[in-house]
Design a protein around this motif. Structure first.
Motif, PDB file in Angstrom:
ATOM      1  N   UNK A 139       0.804  -1.223   0.000  1.00  0.00           N
ATOM      2  CA  UNK A 139       0.000   0.000   0.000  1.00  0.00           C
ATOM      3  C   UNK A 139       0.835   1.270   0.000  1.00  0.00           C
ATOM      4  N   UNK A 140       2.031   1.217   0.578  1.00  0.00           N
ATOM      5  CA  UNK A 140       2.903   2.383   0.583  1.00  0.00           C
ATOM      6  C   UNK A 140       3.377   2.708  -0.837  1.00  0.00           C
ATOM      7  N   UNK A 143       0.323   4.051  -2.672  1.00  0.00           N
ATOM      8  CA  UNK A 143       0.027   5.427  -2.305  1.00  0.00           C
ATOM      9  C   UNK A 143       1.012   6.374  -2.985  1.00  0.00           C
ATOM     10  N   UNK A 146       0.056   6.618  -6.600  1.00  0.00           N
ATOM     11  CA  UNK A 146      -1.201   7.324  -6.821  1.00  0.00           C
ATOM     12  C   UNK A 146      -1.021   8.833  -6.640  1.00  0.00           C
ATOM     13  N   UNK A 147       0.058   9.234  -5.964  1.00  0.00           N
ATOM     14  CA  UNK A 147       0.331  10.663  -5.836  1.00  0.00           C
ATOM     15  C   UNK A 147       1.227  11.164  -6.964  1.00  0.00           C
ATOM     16  N   UNK A 149       4.256   9.933  -7.780  1.00  0.00           N
ATOM     17  CA  UNK A 149       5.685   9.641  -7.627  1.00  0.00           C
ATOM     18  C   UNK A 149       6.084   8.569  -8.629  1.00  0.00           C
ATOM     19  N   UNK A 162      11.648   4.182   6.049  1.00  0.00           N
ATOM     20  CA  UNK A 162      11.041   3.117   6.849  1.00  0.00           C
ATOM     21  C   UNK A 162      11.937   1.885   6.881  1.00  0.00           C
ATOM     22  N   UNK A 240       8.245   8.496  15.517  1.00  0.00           N
ATOM     23  CA  UNK A 240       6.929   8.015  15.139  1.00  0.00           C
ATOM     24  C   UNK A 240       5.993   7.800  16.298  1.00  0.00           C
TER      25      UNK A 240
ATOM     26  N   UNK B  89      -6.476   9.059  -5.181  1.00  0.00           N
ATOM     27  CA  UNK B  89      -6.902   7.723  -4.784  1.00  0.00           C
ATOM     28  C   UNK B  89      -6.947   7.636  -3.262  1.00  0.00           C
ATOM     29  N   UNK B  91      -7.527   4.851  -0.210  1.00  0.00           N
ATOM     30  CA  UNK B  91      -7.480   3.401  -0.022  1.00  0.00           C
ATOM     31  C   UNK B  91      -8.253   2.966   1.219  1.00  0.00           C
ATOM     32  N   UNK B  95      -3.100   4.045   3.916  1.00  0.00           N
ATOM     33  CA  UNK B  95      -1.769   4.131   3.308  1.00  0.00           C
ATOM     34  C   UNK B  95      -1.115   5.495   3.475  1.00  0.00           C
ATOM     35  N   UNK B  96      -1.290   6.083   4.646  1.00  0.00           N
ATOM     36  CA  UNK B  96      -0.507   7.284   4.946  1.00  0.00           C
ATOM     37  C   UNK B  96       0.942   6.873   5.132  1.00  0.00           C
ATOM     38  N   UNK B  97       1.854   7.824   4.962  1.00  0.00           N
ATOM     39  CA  UNK B  97       3.268   7.518   5.145  1.00  0.00           C
ATOM     40  C   UNK B  97       3.620   7.671   6.628  1.00  0.00           C
ATOM     41  N   UNK B  98       3.947   6.575   7.314  1.00  0.00           N
ATOM     42  CA  UNK B  98       4.137   6.641   8.769  1.00  0.00           C
ATOM     43  C   UNK B  98       5.372   7.433   9.185  1.00  0.00           C
ATOM     44  N   UNK B  99       6.294   7.631   8.231  1.00  0.00           N
ATOM     45  CA  UNK B  99       7.532   8.328   8.577  1.00  0.00           C
ATOM     46  C   UNK B  99       7.420   9.843   8.425  1.00  0.00           C
ATOM     47  N   UNK B 100       6.228  10.311   8.093  1.00  0.00           N
ATOM     48  CA  UNK B 100       6.063  11.760   7.896  1.00  0.00           C
ATOM     49  C   UNK B 100       4.908  12.265   8.750  1.00  0.00           C
ATOM     50  N   UNK B 108       4.248  16.696   0.443  1.00  0.00           N
ATOM     51  CA  UNK B 108       5.411  16.154  -0.267  1.00  0.00           C
ATOM     52  C   UNK B 108       5.162  15.979  -1.771  1.00  0.00           C
ATOM     53  N   UNK B 109       3.984  15.469  -2.135  1.00  0.00           N
ATOM     54  CA  UNK B 109       3.747  15.232  -3.559  1.00  0.00           C
ATOM     55  C   UNK B 109       3.640  16.538  -4.363  1.00  0.00           C
ATOM     56  N   UNK B 141       1.947  12.484  13.866  1.00  0.00           N
ATOM     57  CA  UNK B 141       2.297  11.383  12.971  1.00  0.00           C
ATOM     58  C   UNK B 141       1.074  10.493  12.808  1.00  0.00           C
ATOM     59  N   UNK B 143       0.494   7.463  13.252  1.00  0.00           N
ATOM     60  CA  UNK B 143       0.222   6.500  14.313  1.00  0.00           C
ATOM     61  C   UNK B 143      -0.515   7.137  15.492  1.00  0.00           C
ATOM     62  N   UNK B 144      -0.538   8.466  15.525  1.00  0.00           N
ATOM     63  CA  UNK B 144      -1.218   9.146  16.633  1.00  0.00           C
ATOM     64  C   UNK B 144      -2.667   9.492  16.305  1.00  0.00           C
ATOM     65  N   UNK B 157      -4.923  14.591   1.466  1.00  0.00           N
ATOM     66  CA  UNK B 157      -3.627  14.385   0.827  1.00  0.00           C
ATOM     67  C   UNK B 157      -3.812  14.223  -0.685  1.00  0.00           C
ATOM     68  N   UNK B 158      -4.830  13.438  -1.057  1.00  0.00           N
ATOM     69  CA  UNK B 158      -5.107  13.255  -2.483  1.00  0.00           C
ATOM     70  C   UNK B 158      -5.564  14.572  -3.119  1.00  0.00           C
TER      71      UNK B 158
END
Lengths: 241, 248
Positions: A139-140, A143, A146-147, A149, A162, A240, B89, B91, B95-100, B108-109, B141, B143-144, B157-158
């Motif tokens: 999914x990463x 995603x 889909x943006x 990239x 990650x 995180x 899109x 989902x 599918x968020x980016x956990x590192x951001x 970012x996009x 983040x 996860x929060x 985001x989309x």
């Protein structure tokens, strides 16, 4: 008892400044390890990048009839051969082949050892990193796509940060293995830490102190690496949560 | 093009998996108009997600064509990434980016792909966060966040890419029931603004209220399409009647 220990200590480390042999050995061990580690990480990243981009993109490239597919296919094949050979043969044998066959004309045994251990470690690092990439949820990647990239952007901004966090424990484990594996460098005449300990033993006919000293120094090195790993992991996790 | 208003045209789309026994998509043809909201419903395994994901080329169709704004995106020469920028899109699993951080997820996009001015992108992101009632979560983040919050962030985001079309793949299926409403509300307001939307959903209430047209799929085929009234009040095929009896 105490006096015997003192005499032993005097004989093995103080007489003829034998402790300096251990210092010189330690320096050689560290030199080999650090350079081999750098070579290993460089090779590992490259091989993992080739292997995982081939796995992730081969269908799309084939469908679009891109010539780069065949280039990637070829490099992927090379990587697989490299991994099979390196992981399928003992490190000592590889070291001996490097010294007595590949670089038979070279007298720089330290350089040969750096190369041989680096090439060896690269195979394990590659598989650790590839595993890390494969463990990232599909999914990463979706995603990212889909943006808008492209593959490299998704890798760089989303996947790699990650992966670094996920592979750190396994990577440090490989570094620990590498430090200890350099102890076979004596096979090609390098006076590394292990060899020096053994040399002291053969001159003093007293095994206990020099060998335990050598073991103790490795232990301290590895504990240092473990502490560094803990700190890095904690720092990355803070991000995180 | 016959009809200027058609934004997506799917022609005889087929998707077989390697063993050729399962037809995930079996000769699907459909048009979507600009500004239209279509909801795709059907039992699981009916091919509705596969159809939606094909529109974004996350699934490669085996045969057939998809025209988006007149361009055949199934043509191997079409740059898939260029095309995907115009389609947002969302989902099932966010599918968020956990590192951001949330803000970084959103900026970012546009920054890296569209090369837009970071200042401008940032202020756009903050106003979108305002809009989905999460202005104070910019620095959090993923996860929060709760599931509903994650999905609202995924939607904005989309939207940051200013897409012409938004695709939603079961956007509420992974949410706790009490969080479904907040996500559907965002989607409703988007529909009200005239966004072209294709939504795969099990939320029949939402489909009935918001959709201009409903598409019922089963076994890789479109069995029935029509207005919400036609589909819900007057289903024709026995398969749809059976499906509605189970879900309503």
């Amino acid at each position: 008892m105490w006096e015997k220990w003192q005499a032993d200590f005097q004989l093995n480390f103080i007489d003829n400044d034998r402790w300096l042999m251990l210092v010189r050995g330690l320096i050689a061990t560290l030199q080999i390890t650090v350079v081999a580690l750098l070579i290993g990480v460089a090779i590992g990243v490259l091989v993992a990048a080739i292997r995982s981009s081939y796995d992730k993109n081969k269908d799309e490239m084939k469908r679009r009839g891109q010539k780069s597919y065949y280039v990637l296919w070829f490099f992927n094949l090379l990587c697989r051969i490299y991994l099979t050979v390196i992981r399928g043969t003992p490190t000592v044998v590889q070291l001996l082949i490097a010294y007595f066959i590949i670089f038979a004309s070279s007298t720089n045994s330290l350089g040969v050892a750096m190369f041989a251990f680096g090439l060896n470690s690269g195979a394990y690092v590659a598989e650790i990193i590839r595993g890390g990439i494969m463990s990232i949820d599909e999914g990463q990647f979706e995603a990212g796509s889909s943006l808008g990239f492209h593959y490299v952007q998704t890798m760089w901004y989303v996947v790699v940060p990650q992966v670094i966090k996920n592979v750190l424990p396994a990577l440090f484990n490989e570094f620990i293995v590498l430090i200890k594996e350099t102890s076979v460098a004596g096979y090609i005449g390098i006076e590394d830490l292990t060899k020096m300990g053994d040399l002291i033993r053969s001159r003093t006919f007293s095994a206990f102190m020099p060998l335990l000293a050598v073991a103790g120094i490795y232990l301290v090195l590895v504990m240092g690496l473990t502490a560094l790993d803990d700190r890095l992991e904690r720092r990355l996790r803070k991000n995180e949560r | 093009m016959k009809d200027d208003n058609v934004i997506i045209r799917v022609e005889h789309l087929k998707k077989y998996y390697s063993d050729h026994t399962i037809h995930a998509l079996d000769d699907v043809t459909i048009e979507i108009d600009k500004g239209e909201v279509i909801c795709i419903i059907g039992p699981s395994g009916s091919g509705k997600s596969t159809l939606l994901r094909s529109l974004n080329l996350l699934e490669m169709p085996t045969a057939g064509h998809i025209f988006v704004e007149g361009v055949d995106i199934t043509d191997p020469k079409t740059d898939a990434n260029l095309h995907r920028r115009k389609m947002g899109m969302v989902f099932q699993h966010f599918n968020l980016f956990p590192n951001m951080t949330v803000l970084k997820n959103m900026t970012i996009a546009p920054e890296k792909v569209l090369k837009e001015n970071p200042q401008e992108v940032r202020s756009r992101a903050l106003s979108l966060l305002e809009r989905v009632n999460l202005p104070d979560r910019a620095d959090a983040y993923p996860s929060q966040l709760s599931g509903g919050q994650k999905q609202r962030i995924a939607i904005v985001r989309a939207l940051m890419m200013r897409p012409d079309i938004m695709l939603f793949d079961e956007p509420t299926s992974a949410l706790d029931p009490e969080m479904v409403g907040e996500v559907l509300d965002v989607m409703k307001s988007l529909a009200a603004e005239g966004m072209t939307m294709a939504v795969v959903t099990h939320e029949m209430g939402f489909a009935r209220e918001v959709a201009d047209r409903i598409v019922f799929m089963d076994a890789g085929k479109i069995l029935e399409t029509g207005s919400p009234d036609e589909i819900f009040e007057n289903p024709k095929s026995p398969r749809l009647k059976d499906f509605l009896a189970k879900v309503l």
